[in-house]
Scaffold this motif. Structure first.
Motif, PDB file in Angstrom:
ATOM      1  N   VAL A 182       1.007  -0.945   0.254  1.00 36.39           N
ATOM      2  CA  VAL A 182       0.398  -0.027   0.073  1.00 36.39           C
ATOM      3  C   VAL A 182       0.623   1.215  -0.177  1.00 36.39           C
ATOM      4  O   VAL A 182       1.565   1.541   0.542  1.00 36.39           O
ATOM      5  N   LEU A 183       0.307   2.475  -0.897  1.00 38.04           N
ATOM      6  CA  LEU A 183       1.161   3.219  -0.914  1.00 38.04           C
ATOM      7  C   LEU A 183      -0.055   4.769  -0.600  1.00 38.04           C
ATOM      8  O   LEU A 183      -1.166   4.675  -0.283  1.00 38.04           O
ATOM      9  N   ILE A 184       0.706   5.543   0.957  1.00 37.41           N
ATOM     10  CA  ILE A 184      -0.236   6.155   1.736  1.00 37.41           C
ATOM     11  C   ILE A 184      -0.400   7.266   1.217  1.00 37.41           C
ATOM     12  O   ILE A 184       1.370   7.644   1.697  1.00 37.41           O
ATOM     13  N   LEU A 185      -0.907   8.126   0.601  1.00 38.75           N
ATOM     14  CA  LEU A 185      -0.955   9.529   0.425  1.00 38.75           C
ATOM     15  C   LEU A 185      -1.280  10.172   1.489  1.00 38.75           C
ATOM     16  O   LEU A 185      -2.591   9.871   1.430  1.00 38.75           O
ATOM     17  N   ARG A 236      -5.982  10.493   4.660  1.00 36.78           N
ATOM     18  CA  ARG A 236      -4.918   9.840   3.747  1.00 36.78           C
ATOM     19  C   ARG A 236      -5.299   9.061   3.259  1.00 36.78           C
ATOM     20  O   ARG A 236      -6.366   8.721   3.011  1.00 36.78           O
ATOM     21  N   MET A 237      -4.927   8.469   1.783  1.00 40.51           N
ATOM     22  CA  MET A 237      -5.688   7.478   1.260  1.00 40.51           C
ATOM     23  C   MET A 237      -4.250   6.440   0.882  1.00 40.51           C
ATOM     24  O   MET A 237      -3.753   6.657   0.097  1.00 40.51           O
ATOM     25  N   GLY A 238      -5.049   5.360   0.759  1.00 37.28           N
ATOM     26  CA  GLY A 238      -3.737   3.957  -0.085  1.00 37.28           C
ATOM     27  C   GLY A 238      -4.283   3.692  -0.853  1.00 37.28           C
ATOM     28  O   GLY A 238      -5.641   2.968  -1.307  1.00 37.28           O
ATOM     29  N   PHE A 239      -3.315   3.547  -2.037  1.00 36.59           N
ATOM     30  CA  PHE A 239      -3.650   2.356  -3.409  1.00 36.59           C
ATOM     31  C   PHE A 239      -3.319   1.396  -2.913  1.00 36.59           C
ATOM     32  O   PHE A 239      -1.691   1.184  -2.972  1.00 36.59           O
ATOM     33  N   LEU A 240      -3.375   0.224  -3.086  1.00 35.92           N
ATOM     34  CA  LEU A 240      -2.732  -1.200  -3.393  1.00 35.92           C
ATOM     35  C   LEU A 240      -1.513  -1.131  -4.531  1.00 35.92           C
ATOM     36  O   LEU A 240      -2.854  -1.410  -5.698  1.00 35.92           O
ATOM     37  N   VAL A 241      -1.054  -1.400  -4.246  1.00 31.93           N
ATOM     38  CA  VAL A 241       0.376  -1.643  -5.517  1.00 31.93           C
ATOM     39  C   VAL A 241       0.659  -2.862  -5.601  1.00 31.93           C
ATOM     40  O   VAL A 241       0.203  -3.890  -4.626  1.00 31.93           O
ATOM     41  N   PRO A 242       1.428  -3.963  -6.346  1.00 30.29           N
ATOM     42  CA  PRO A 242       1.725  -5.330  -6.372  1.00 30.29           C
ATOM     43  C   PRO A 242       3.596  -4.991  -5.129  1.00 30.29           C
ATOM     44  O   PRO A 242       2.990  -4.177  -5.053  1.00 30.29           O
ATOM     45  N   ARG A 288      10.841  -0.806  -2.822  1.00 32.65           N
ATOM     46  CA  ARG A 288      11.480   0.230  -3.177  1.00 32.65           C
ATOM     47  C   ARG A 288      11.086   2.019  -3.608  1.00 32.65           C
ATOM     48  O   ARG A 288      11.408   3.061  -4.341  1.00 32.65           O
ATOM     49  N   TRP A 289      10.075   1.980  -3.118  1.00 34.66           N
ATOM     50  CA  TRP A 289       9.563   3.630  -3.160  1.00 34.66           C
ATOM     51  C   TRP A 289      10.393   4.041  -2.639  1.00 34.66           C
ATOM     52  O   TRP A 289      10.966   4.141  -1.522  1.00 34.66           O
ATOM     53  N   LEU A 290      10.475   5.193  -2.931  1.00 34.38           N
ATOM     54  CA  LEU A 290      11.753   6.439  -3.190  1.00 34.38           C
ATOM     55  C   LEU A 290      11.047   8.241  -2.540  1.00 34.38           C
ATOM     56  O   LEU A 290      11.538   8.907  -2.051  1.00 34.38           O
ATOM     57  N   THR A 341      -6.929  -6.928  -9.452  1.00 33.93           N
ATOM     58  CA  THR A 341      -6.397  -5.448 -10.399  1.00 33.93           C
ATOM     59  C   THR A 341      -5.507  -4.777  -9.221  1.00 33.93           C
ATOM     60  O   THR A 341      -6.494  -4.593  -8.113  1.00 33.93           O
ATOM     61  N   LEU A 342      -4.618  -4.011  -9.744  1.00 34.34           N
ATOM     62  CA  LEU A 342      -3.363  -3.191  -8.793  1.00 34.34           C
ATOM     63  C   LEU A 342      -3.342  -2.706  -9.716  1.00 34.34           C
ATOM     64  O   LEU A 342      -3.368  -2.256 -11.035  1.00 34.34           O
TER      65      LEU A 342
END
Length: 151
Positions: free
Chosen positions: A43-46, A76-82, A88-90, A127-128
């Motif tokens: 999850v990427l949290i924006l 906050r919003m969480g996008f489900l990603v692979p 690896r997120w920077l 689907t992600l």
């Protein structure tokens, strides 16, 4: 199988005990359970404001991105990603949940007023959101409308 049931099966498959996960969703009055990130998704949290604008950009380009969560008060919003994306997120200002972390996941077929909820519920297909497309959408969202563009 209907969409919510398929989504329940897909989400529960990430749990150490899928049956216990399904029971927790049914018994918990908030309709939430904890699921581990890092195996079926990260999850990427924006921040909420950037997240909503990013979701608008993604929706314009993709139609329907992968599942997206939003927390209490839309902060906050969480996008489900692979899986593996979090390691690896920077990106600055973006929180991640990957291997070794757990997230609060609402039941995909019920709404929980005032709590964590799905903005884009999972459809059960797995689907992600592609992290490269998400990053591009975040850049566009952060840049705002082009000068002279009165949408």
């Amino acid at each position: 199988m209907n969409g919510a049931k398929t989504a329940i099966e897909w989400l529960a498959s990430a749990a150490p005990d899928p049956e216990a996960c399904r029971r927790e969703w049914e018994r918990n009055p908030l309709g939430v359970t904890l699921l581990p990130a890092g195996s079926a998704w990260d999850v990427l949290i924006l921040p909420g404001e950037l997240g909503y604008t990013t979701l608008d950009v993604l929706t314009r380009f993709l139609g329907r991105p992968g599942p997206v969560l939003v927390d209490f008060g839309d902060a906050r919003m969480g996008f489900l990603v692979p899986p593996g994306t979090a390691a690896r997120w920077l990106g600055t200002g973006i929180r991640t949940a990957g291997s070794g972390t757990w997230i609060v996941v609402p039941h995909p077929g019920r709404s929980s007023p005032g709590g964590v909820r799905w903005l884009v519920p999972p459809d059960g297909s797995g689907t992600l959101t592609d992290p490269a497309l998400l990053e591009l959408a975040m850049h566009e969202a952060a840049a705002g409308p082009a000068a002279g563009n009165d949408r």
